[in-house]
Design a protein around this motif. Structure first.
Motif, PDB file in Angstrom:
ATOM      1  N   PHE A  76       0.879  -1.171   0.000  1.00 38.87           N
ATOM      2  CA  PHE A  76       0.000   0.000   0.000  1.00 38.87           C
ATOM      3  C   PHE A  76       0.911   1.213   0.000  1.00 38.87           C
ATOM      4  CE2 PHE A  76      -2.509   3.358   1.869  1.00 38.87           C
ATOM      5  CZ  PHE A  76      -3.819   3.110   1.473  1.00 38.87           C
ATOM      6  N   LEU A  77       0.818   2.028  -1.050  1.00 40.17           N
ATOM      7  CA  LEU A  77       1.749   3.139  -1.217  1.00 40.17           C
ATOM      8  C   LEU A  77       1.053   4.460  -0.894  1.00 40.17           C
ATOM      9  CD1 LEU A  77       4.745   3.127  -2.322  1.00 40.17           C
ATOM     10  CD2 LEU A  77       3.801   4.121  -4.393  1.00 40.17           C
ATOM     11  N   THR A  85      -1.615  10.021 -13.762  1.00 43.88           N
ATOM     12  CA  THR A  85      -0.777   9.141 -14.590  1.00 43.88           C
ATOM     13  C   THR A  85       0.183   8.334 -13.722  1.00 43.88           C
ATOM     14  OG1 THR A  85      -0.885  10.708 -16.432  1.00 43.88           O
ATOM     15  CG2 THR A  85       0.882   9.063 -16.486  1.00 43.88           C
ATOM     16  N   ASP A  86       0.768   9.000 -12.702  1.00 53.25           N
ATOM     17  CA  ASP A  86       1.658   8.291 -11.778  1.00 53.25           C
ATOM     18  C   ASP A  86       0.911   7.175 -11.054  1.00 53.25           C
ATOM     19  OD1 ASP A  86       3.653  10.061 -12.454  1.00 53.25           O
ATOM     20  OD2 ASP A  86       3.385  11.326 -10.676  1.00 53.25           O
ATOM     21  N   GLU A  87      -0.323   7.482 -10.638  1.00 54.11           N
ATOM     22  CA  GLU A  87      -1.132   6.501  -9.908  1.00 54.11           C
ATOM     23  C   GLU A  87      -1.385   5.265 -10.768  1.00 54.11           C
ATOM     24  OE1 GLU A  87      -5.380   6.395  -7.439  1.00 54.11           O
ATOM     25  OE2 GLU A  87      -4.612   8.254  -8.297  1.00 54.11           O
ATOM     26  N   VAL A  88      -1.742   5.498 -12.021  1.00 59.86           N
ATOM     27  CA  VAL A  88      -1.984   4.389 -12.942  1.00 59.86           C
ATOM     28  C   VAL A  88      -0.711   3.571 -13.137  1.00 59.86           C
ATOM     29  CG1 VAL A  88      -2.544   3.790 -15.338  1.00 59.86           C
ATOM     30  CG2 VAL A  88      -3.892   5.521 -14.145  1.00 59.86           C
ATOM     31  N   THR A  89       0.414   4.253 -13.304  1.00 59.67           N
ATOM     32  CA  THR A  89       1.698   3.571 -13.495  1.00 59.67           C
ATOM     33  C   THR A  89       2.024   2.675 -12.302  1.00 59.67           C
ATOM     34  OG1 THR A  89       2.555   5.390 -14.842  1.00 59.67           O
ATOM     35  CG2 THR A  89       4.175   3.899 -13.847  1.00 59.67           C
ATOM     36  N   ASP A  97      -2.440  -0.951  -3.743  1.00 58.30           N
ATOM     37  CA  ASP A  97      -3.240   0.268  -3.740  1.00 58.30           C
ATOM     38  C   ASP A  97      -2.307   1.435  -3.534  1.00 58.30           C
ATOM     39  OD1 ASP A  97      -5.406   1.954  -3.857  1.00 58.30           O
ATOM     40  OD2 ASP A  97      -6.347   1.291  -1.999  1.00 58.30           O
ATOM     41  N   VAL A  98      -2.729   2.610  -4.016  1.00 65.63           N
ATOM     42  CA  VAL A  98      -1.923   3.815  -3.863  1.00 65.63           C
ATOM     43  C   VAL A  98      -2.862   4.970  -3.564  1.00 65.63           C
ATOM     44  CG1 VAL A  98      -1.964   4.216  -6.369  1.00 65.63           C
ATOM     45  CG2 VAL A  98      -0.231   5.327  -4.957  1.00 65.63           C
ATOM     46  N   VAL A  99      -2.407   5.860  -2.673  1.00 66.63           N
ATOM     47  CA  VAL A  99      -3.239   6.987  -2.280  1.00 66.63           C
ATOM     48  C   VAL A  99      -2.357   8.206  -2.047  1.00 66.63           C
ATOM     49  CG1 VAL A  99      -3.131   6.463   0.193  1.00 66.63           C
ATOM     50  CG2 VAL A  99      -5.096   7.700  -0.699  1.00 66.63           C
ATOM     51  N   ARG A 111      -9.362   2.582   3.084  1.00 64.12           N
ATOM     52  CA  ARG A 111      -8.693   1.788   2.057  1.00 64.12           C
ATOM     53  C   ARG A 111      -7.662   0.840   2.663  1.00 64.12           C
ATOM     54  NH1 ARG A 111      -8.015   6.001  -2.956  1.00 64.12           N
ATOM     55  NH2 ARG A 111      -6.806   4.289  -3.838  1.00 64.12           N
ATOM     56  N   LEU A 112      -6.995   1.291   3.716  1.00 65.93           N
ATOM     57  CA  LEU A 112      -6.056   0.404   4.414  1.00 65.93           C
ATOM     58  C   LEU A 112      -6.790  -0.767   5.060  1.00 65.93           C
ATOM     59  CD1 LEU A 112      -3.382   2.559   6.267  1.00 65.93           C
ATOM     60  CD2 LEU A 112      -2.967   0.469   4.954  1.00 65.93           C
ATOM     61  N   ARG A 113      -7.917  -0.473   5.698  1.00 62.06           N
ATOM     62  CA  ARG A 113      -8.705  -1.521   6.348  1.00 62.06           C
ATOM     63  C   ARG A 113      -9.193  -2.540   5.323  1.00 62.06           C
ATOM     64  NH1 ARG A 113      -9.516  -3.959  11.036  1.00 62.06           N
ATOM     65  NH2 ARG A 113      -9.261  -1.934  12.049  1.00 62.06           N
ATOM     66  N   THR A 114      -9.634  -2.074   4.154  1.00 62.74           N
ATOM     67  CA  THR A 114     -10.090  -2.980   3.099  1.00 62.74           C
ATOM     68  C   THR A 114      -8.948  -3.868   2.626  1.00 62.74           C
ATOM     69  OG1 THR A 114     -11.782  -1.409   2.369  1.00 62.74           O
ATOM     70  CG2 THR A 114     -11.103  -3.099   0.793  1.00 62.74           C
ATOM     71  N   MET A 115      -7.769  -3.268   2.418  1.00 63.48           N
ATOM     72  CA  MET A 115      -6.616  -4.058   1.985  1.00 63.48           C
ATOM     73  C   MET A 115      -6.242  -5.077   3.058  1.00 63.48           C
ATOM     74  SD  MET A 115      -2.798  -2.800   0.927  1.00 63.48           S
ATOM     75  CE  MET A 115      -1.483  -4.011   0.619  1.00 63.48           C
ATOM     76  N   PHE A 116      -6.273  -4.655   4.319  1.00 63.96           N
ATOM     77  CA  PHE A 116      -5.918  -5.555   5.412  1.00 63.96           C
ATOM     78  C   PHE A 116      -6.811  -6.795   5.400  1.00 63.96           C
ATOM     79  CE2 PHE A 116      -6.303  -7.135   9.746  1.00 63.96           C
ATOM     80  CZ  PHE A 116      -4.990  -7.202  10.152  1.00 63.96           C
TER      81      PHE A 116
END
Length: 245
Positions: A76-77, A85-89, A97-99, A111-116
């Motif tokens: 998770f970044l 564009t950076d996010e897509v890359t 995931d990236v935020v 989003r962190l909780r969902t990833m966890f």
């Protein structure tokens, strides 16, 4: 080793402190490590996922992402400077995931909780959520009131799971709009409509009014199931196929 490793990497102190507060608020245990410390740890003792904090899509960030991908570590970044564009890359590079660091702590936490749940527990939890006589079954994508299946749409189900993951905590409309939208942000009035229909379906089936509105902020799922009880004689919402949004 705790389930989450935080790698401050190239991000600033303010970003790191914000992420630590989010993790504490979400009651997620974490260790703060350097990239070298994490890499040296034996695979069996490593955390199940990494929260990496970077300035932006620069060479150090790219090297960090490549290293974590090679180690098959879900990442998770959190980036301080990030274009679309950076996010897509980054997402195409294998980041889970990236935020942006400028996002609200509530959105980052959700989003962190969902990833966890996906990474650490295998799925958005295989154990059903139980609130009064309402059972939410993420493994079967079903909602039950007593022994009866409540027909909900895909978006309504996702909404209910998001709230169920943080019972008794207010989730803002903005966060829900961000998380429920597929390719673009959902309009706030659309979130309100989904909440209203979901409430009606649960109460019409004999369940409590689980989802409470918090004026001017968002919604909260009452963990004890003691929200306002459904009105006697309320009519059932029409059945909607699962494939519909």
């Amino acid at each position: 080793m705790r389930p989450i490793a935080v790698l401050p990497s190239t991000a600033g102190h303010a970003t790191a402190q914000m992420v630590f507060q989010v993790l504490i608020q979400q009651r997620l245990e974490y260790d703060v490590l350097s990239t070298a410390e994490f890499t040296r740890a034996q695979r069996a003792n490593r955390a199940s996922l990494v929260v990496a904090l970077v300035r932006g899509l620069d060479i150090p960030a790219i090297e960090l992402v490549r290293s974590l991908r090679e180690q098959l570590v879900p990442t998770f970044l959190v980036a301080e400077e990030l274009s679309e564009t950076d996010e897509v890359t980054l997402l195409h590079s294998g980041v889970y995931d990236v935020v942006r660091a400028s996002a609200s702590p509530q959105l980052i936490g959700a989003r962190l909780r969902t990833m966890f749940h996906h990474v650490h527990e295998g799925e958005p939890t295989r154990t059903p959520y139980q609130f009064a006589n309402v059972t939410v079954r993420p493994d079967h994508h079903e909602v039950h009131v007593d022994d009866n299946v409540v027909p909900v749409t895909r978006t309504e189900f996702r909404l209910l799971v998001l709230l169920a993951q943080q019972p008794d905590q207010v989730v803002s409309k903005d966060v829900l709009a961000e998380l429920l939208g597929d390719s673009r942000r959902m309009a706030p009035h659309a979130v309100e409509s989904h909440v209203s229909r979901l409430r009606n379906k649960i109460t019409a089936a004999g369940g409590p009014r689980l989802i409470e509105s918090v004026r001017g902020v968002g919604y909260r799922l009452k963990a004890n199931g003691n929200g306002n009880q459904p009105m006697v004689g309320s009519s059932s919402s029409p059945t909607v196929p699962h494939a519909e949004r």
